[in-house]
Design a protein around this motif. Structure first.
Motif, mmCIF file in Angstrom:
data_model
loop_
_atom_site.group_PDB
_atom_site.id
_atom_site.type_symbol
_atom_site.label_atom_id
_atom_site.label_comp_id
_atom_site.label_asym_id
_atom_site.label_seq_id
_atom_site.Cartn_x
_atom_site.Cartn_y
_atom_site.Cartn_z
ATOM 1 N N ARG A 290 5.089 15.622 16.912
ATOM 2 C CA ARG A 290 4.683 14.284 17.337
ATOM 3 C C ARG A 290 3.525 13.813 16.463
ATOM 4 O O ARG A 290 2.354 13.983 16.801
ATOM 5 C CB ARG A 290 4.278 14.294 18.809
ATOM 6 N N LEU A 291 3.864 13.216 15.334
ATOM 7 C CA LEU A 291 2.868 12.882 14.325
ATOM 8 C C LEU A 291 2.955 11.398 13.965
ATOM 9 O O LEU A 291 4.043 10.853 13.756
ATOM 10 C CB LEU A 291 3.090 13.713 13.060
ATOM 11 N N ILE A 292 1.801 10.763 13.873
ATOM 12 C CA ILE A 292 1.698 9.363 13.440
ATOM 13 C C ILE A 292 0.555 9.275 12.436
ATOM 14 O O ILE A 292 -0.521 9.824 12.664
ATOM 15 C CB ILE A 292 1.415 8.415 14.624
ATOM 16 N N HIS A 293 0.809 8.588 11.334
ATOM 17 C CA HIS A 293 -0.237 8.405 10.332
ATOM 18 C C HIS A 293 -0.333 6.927 9.971
ATOM 19 O O HIS A 293 0.681 6.258 9.737
ATOM 20 C CB HIS A 293 0.049 9.223 9.077
ATOM 21 N N VAL A 294 -1.566 6.425 9.919
ATOM 22 C CA VAL A 294 -1.831 5.032 9.579
ATOM 23 C C VAL A 294 -2.740 5.000 8.355
ATOM 24 O O VAL A 294 -3.715 5.763 8.284
ATOM 25 C CB VAL A 294 -2.520 4.290 10.752
ATOM 26 N N SER A 295 -2.405 4.143 7.410
ATOM 27 C CA SER A 295 -3.247 4.038 6.216
ATOM 28 C C SER A 295 -3.367 2.575 5.797
ATOM 29 O O SER A 295 -2.426 1.792 5.932
ATOM 30 C CB SER A 295 -2.672 4.868 5.062
ATOM 31 N N VAL A 296 -4.557 2.242 5.306
ATOM 32 C CA VAL A 296 -4.844 0.895 4.785
ATOM 33 C C VAL A 296 -5.604 1.084 3.481
ATOM 34 O O VAL A 296 -6.668 1.706 3.463
ATOM 35 C CB VAL A 296 -5.691 0.062 5.777
ATOM 36 N N PHE A 297 -5.043 0.541 2.396
ATOM 37 C CA PHE A 297 -5.708 0.718 1.098
ATOM 38 C C PHE A 297 -5.330 -0.432 0.173
ATOM 39 O O PHE A 297 -4.362 -1.173 0.410
ATOM 40 C CB PHE A 297 -5.315 2.063 0.473
ATOM 41 N N ALA A 298 -6.120 -0.583 -0.878
ATOM 42 C CA ALA A 298 -5.869 -1.629 -1.876
ATOM 43 C C ALA A 298 -4.907 -1.104 -2.922
ATOM 44 O O ALA A 298 -4.976 0.069 -3.322
ATOM 45 C CB ALA A 298 -7.181 -2.058 -2.524
ATOM 46 N N GLN A 299 -4.013 -1.985 -3.369
ATOM 47 C CA GLN A 299 -3.033 -1.583 -4.374
ATOM 48 C C GLN A 299 -2.684 -2.778 -5.260
ATOM 49 O O GLN A 299 -1.969 -3.690 -4.839
ATOM 50 C CB GLN A 299 -1.766 -1.026 -3.705
ATOM 51 N N LYS A 300 -3.219 -2.789 -6.471
ATOM 52 C CA LYS A 300 -2.905 -3.799 -7.475
ATOM 53 C C LYS A 300 -3.048 -5.230 -6.953
ATOM 54 O O LYS A 300 -2.133 -6.045 -7.060
ATOM 55 C CB LYS A 300 -1.491 -3.579 -8.015
ATOM 56 N N GLY A 301 -4.185 -5.533 -6.371
ATOM 57 C CA GLY A 301 -4.441 -6.882 -5.894
ATOM 58 C C GLY A 301 -3.827 -7.187 -4.542
ATOM 59 O O GLY A 301 -3.830 -8.343 -4.109
ATOM 60 N N PHE A 302 -3.286 -6.181 -3.878
ATOM 61 C CA PHE A 302 -2.704 -6.347 -2.554
ATOM 62 C C PHE A 302 -3.347 -5.372 -1.575
ATOM 63 O O PHE A 302 -3.902 -4.341 -1.963
ATOM 64 C CB PHE A 302 -1.188 -6.085 -2.579
ATOM 65 N N PHE A 359 9.665 7.926 9.377
ATOM 66 C CA PHE A 359 9.947 6.491 9.472
ATOM 67 C C PHE A 359 8.749 5.750 8.888
ATOM 68 O O PHE A 359 7.605 6.066 9.208
ATOM 69 C CB PHE A 359 10.159 6.090 10.928
ATOM 70 N N GLU A 360 9.008 4.766 8.036
ATOM 71 C CA GLU A 360 7.929 4.046 7.367
ATOM 72 C C GLU A 360 8.029 2.545 7.623
ATOM 73 O O GLU A 360 9.092 1.938 7.480
ATOM 74 C CB GLU A 360 7.972 4.293 5.858
ATOM 75 N N LEU A 361 6.916 1.976 8.010
ATOM 76 C CA LEU A 361 6.770 0.525 8.115
ATOM 77 C C LEU A 361 5.664 0.128 7.140
ATOM 78 O O LEU A 361 4.502 0.495 7.324
ATOM 79 C CB LEU A 361 6.402 0.114 9.543
ATOM 80 N N LYS A 362 6.041 -0.605 6.094
ATOM 81 C CA LYS A 362 5.082 -0.977 5.048
ATOM 82 C C LYS A 362 4.831 -2.478 5.099
ATOM 83 O O LYS A 362 5.758 -3.270 5.220
ATOM 84 C CB LYS A 362 5.608 -0.591 3.671
ATOM 85 N N ILE A 363 3.570 -2.825 4.990
ATOM 86 C CA ILE A 363 3.149 -4.235 5.000
ATOM 87 C C ILE A 363 2.297 -4.479 3.768
ATOM 88 O O ILE A 363 1.335 -3.746 3.509
ATOM 89 C CB ILE A 363 2.350 -4.555 6.279
ATOM 90 N N LEU A 364 2.667 -5.512 3.007
ATOM 91 C CA LEU A 364 1.944 -5.842 1.778
ATOM 92 C C LEU A 364 1.415 -7.267 1.909
ATOM 93 O O LEU A 364 2.173 -8.215 2.128
ATOM 94 C CB LEU A 364 2.872 -5.725 0.579
ATOM 95 N N ILE A 365 0.083 -7.400 1.827
ATOM 96 C CA ILE A 365 -0.566 -8.704 1.959
ATOM 97 C C ILE A 365 -1.424 -8.964 0.730
ATOM 98 O O ILE A 365 -2.217 -8.100 0.331
ATOM 99 C CB ILE A 365 -1.461 -8.747 3.224
ATOM 100 N N PRO A 366 -1.284 -10.137 0.111
ATOM 101 C CA PRO A 366 -2.141 -10.453 -1.047
ATOM 102 C C PRO A 366 -3.618 -10.382 -0.659
ATOM 103 O O PRO A 366 -4.053 -11.021 0.308
ATOM 104 C CB PRO A 366 -1.739 -11.891 -1.415
ATOM 105 N N ALA A 367 -4.376 -9.592 -1.393
ATOM 106 C CA ALA A 367 -5.801 -9.394 -1.079
ATOM 107 C C ALA A 367 -6.615 -10.475 -1.771
ATOM 108 O O ALA A 367 -7.255 -10.250 -2.803
ATOM 109 C CB ALA A 367 -6.258 -7.993 -1.504
#
Length: 371
Positions: A290-302, A359-367
Motif C-alpha cells: 500500500r504505497l503512494i508517492h507524491v512529487s512536485v518539481f520544476a522541469q524545463k520551464g514547467f 499507476f501514474e497521474l501526471k500534471i504539467l503546468i507552465p511555470a
C-alpha cells in the motif's frame, strides 16, 4: 423497417464506444432523420417527374445530391451538440421516451399507406407525400430539440458535480487546517511537558523514552514542510488518514512552485488525486504494497506534479479515464474531470498511465512564475 433500424443499432453499437441505451437513442434519431430525407427526396423526385420532361440523368443524380446535401446539413447541426467523449449517459427512461416519439412519428407519417379513412390520412398522392414529409420533419425537429435539452442537462449535471467536488475539497482543507493547528498546539505543549519531566527526574530509561517522544515530535514537525502551507495541510491530513489504513505516503515536493496557483485549485488537484489513490490502496490486501508517492518539481520551464500508487493488474481506459469498478458509473470520473478543469485554467495538461506496477497521474503546468 424493423430490420433497418436493427441494422442501424448494430452498426452504431459496434462502431462506437457507448452503451446500449445510447446506441438505441442515436439509432432512433438516425432512423427518423433517414425517414425525413427519404420522404423529402421522393417528394422532389415526384415533383420533377410530374412535368414529364425530366431526363434520366437528372433523376439519377437527384438521389445522391439530395441525400448528400440533407445529411451534410444534419451533420452540421449535430456535431455542435455531441460531447467530446460521445456520451450522453442515456438512461432507460430517456431511451423509451425517444423510442415513443420515433414510433409515433413513423406511425403517423405512414398511416395513409395503411388506411386512408382516418383524420390523419390523405386522400391523394401529393397530399400523402406532404403529410409524410412534414410529419417526419416535425419528428426530427422534436428529437433534435430534445437532444439539445438533454445535452444541456448533462452539461449542467457535470458542472454541478465538479463544483460540488471543488467545494468539498476546499471544505476538507479548511477542516484539516484547523485540525493540524490544534495538533501543533498539543505537540508544543507536550514538548514543554517533556522538558519539565526531564528536569525533575534523572532516570536513564525515562530519558530514553522521552528522547524517543521528542524525536517523533521533531519528525512530525519536519515532515510536509514543502514551502506551501496549503499543500502542507493537505499532505498532513491525508497522511493521518493513510496511517489509519496502513498506507505509506511519501512526498518530495517543492511547494513554492504552487504559490501562484489558487488555493481551491490546489485543494482540487491534490485532494482528488490522493483520495483516488487512497481509495484504491485500501483494497490492497498486503500492507507492504500500500504505497503512494507524491512529487512536485520544476522541469524545463514547467511545474510537474506526479501522483504514483501501487497498482495491480492492467490499466484499462474508458476514453481518457480509467475504467470504473464502482457501481455508480454515472458519476464516475468527476474527480479527474475537476482536476483537468483546474489544470487547464493554467494552460496545463493531464495524462494517465501505468509503469509496471505503478499507476501514474501526471500534471504539467507552465511555470510562469519561474520564467
Amino acid at each position: 423497417m424493423i430490420a433497418a433500424i436493427g441494422m442501424m443499432f448494430i452498426f452504431i453499437y459496434a462502431s462506437c464506444n457507448i452503451s446500449r441505451e445510447e446506441a438505441g437513442y442515436f439509432s432512433v434519431r438516425a432512423f427518423v432523420a433517414a425517414e425525413f430525407v427519404a420522404s423529402f427526396e421522393w417528394q422532389v423526385h415526384v415533383f420533377i417527374r410530374h412535368d414529364g420532361d425530366a431526363s434520366v440523368w437528372l433523376e439519377t443524380l437527384l438521389l445522391p445530391f439530395t441525400y448528400g446535401v440533407a445529411f451534410f446539413i444534419i451533420w452540421l447541426l449535430e456535431k455542435q451538440h455531441i460531447p467530446e467523449d460521445g456520451r450522453l449517459n442515456i438512461r432507460p427512461r430517456e431511451l423509451w421516451s425517444t423510442v415513443s416519439i420515433g414510433a409515433a412519428v413513423f406511425g403517423i407519417s405512414n398511416l395513409s399507406f395503411v388506411n386512408m379513412q382516418t383524420p390523419f390520412s390523405g386522400q391523394y398522392a401529393q397530399e400523402i407525400l406532404n403529410i409524410r414529409t412534414l410529419v417526419d420533419l416535425g419528428g426530427f425537429a422534436i428529437l433534435y430539440a430534445y437532444h439539445i435539452q438533454r445535452n444541456e442537462l448533462r452539461t449542467r449535471h457535470e458542472l454541478k458535480a465538479v463544483q460540488n467536488i471543488l467545494h468539498q475539497q476546499y471544505t476538507q482543507y479548511q477542516q484539516s487546517k484547523e485540525t493540524i493547528e490544534l495538533i501543533n498546539i498539543k505537540y508544543h505543549d507536550l514538548k514543554n511537558q517533556i522538558i519539565a519531566v526531564r528536569a525533575e527526574e534523572d532516570d536513564e530509561k525515562r530519558n530514553a523514552y522521552l528522547k524517543k517522544m521528542e524525536d517523533e515530535i521533531k519528525l512530525f514537525e519536519a515532515q510536509n514542510k514543502t514551502g506551501n502551507h496549503v499543500l502542507d495541510t493537505l499532505l498532513a491530513s491525508k497522511n493521518m488518514y493513510c496511517l489509519k489504513y496502513g498506507i505509506t505516503l511519501t512526498c518530495v515536493a517543492d511547494g513554492s512552485l504552487l504559490n501562484e496557483i489558487d488555493v481551491i485549485d490546489i485543494c482540487t488537484i491534490f485532494g482528488n488525486a490522493m483520495d483516488n489513490a487512497i481509495e484504491y490502496e485500501k483494497r490492497i490486501e498486503e500492507a507492504e504494497k500500500r504505497l503512494i508517492h507524491v512529487s512536485v518539481f520544476a522541469q524545463k520551464g514547467f511545474t510537474m506534479i506526479r501522483f504514483e500508487n501501487y497498482f495491480e493488474g492492467v490499466l484499462e481506459l474508458d476514453g481518457d479515464l480509467p475504467v470504473t469498478t464502482k457501481a455508480d458509473s454515472f458519476n464516475h470520473g468527476y474527480g479527474l474531470k475537476s482536476i483537468r478543469y483546474s489544470v487547464e485554467k493554467y494552460g496545463g495538461g493531464v495524462s494517465i498511465g501505468q509503469q509496471e506496477n505503478w499507476f501514474e497521474l501526471k500534471i504539467l503546468i507552465p511555470a510562469r512564475h519561474n520564467s
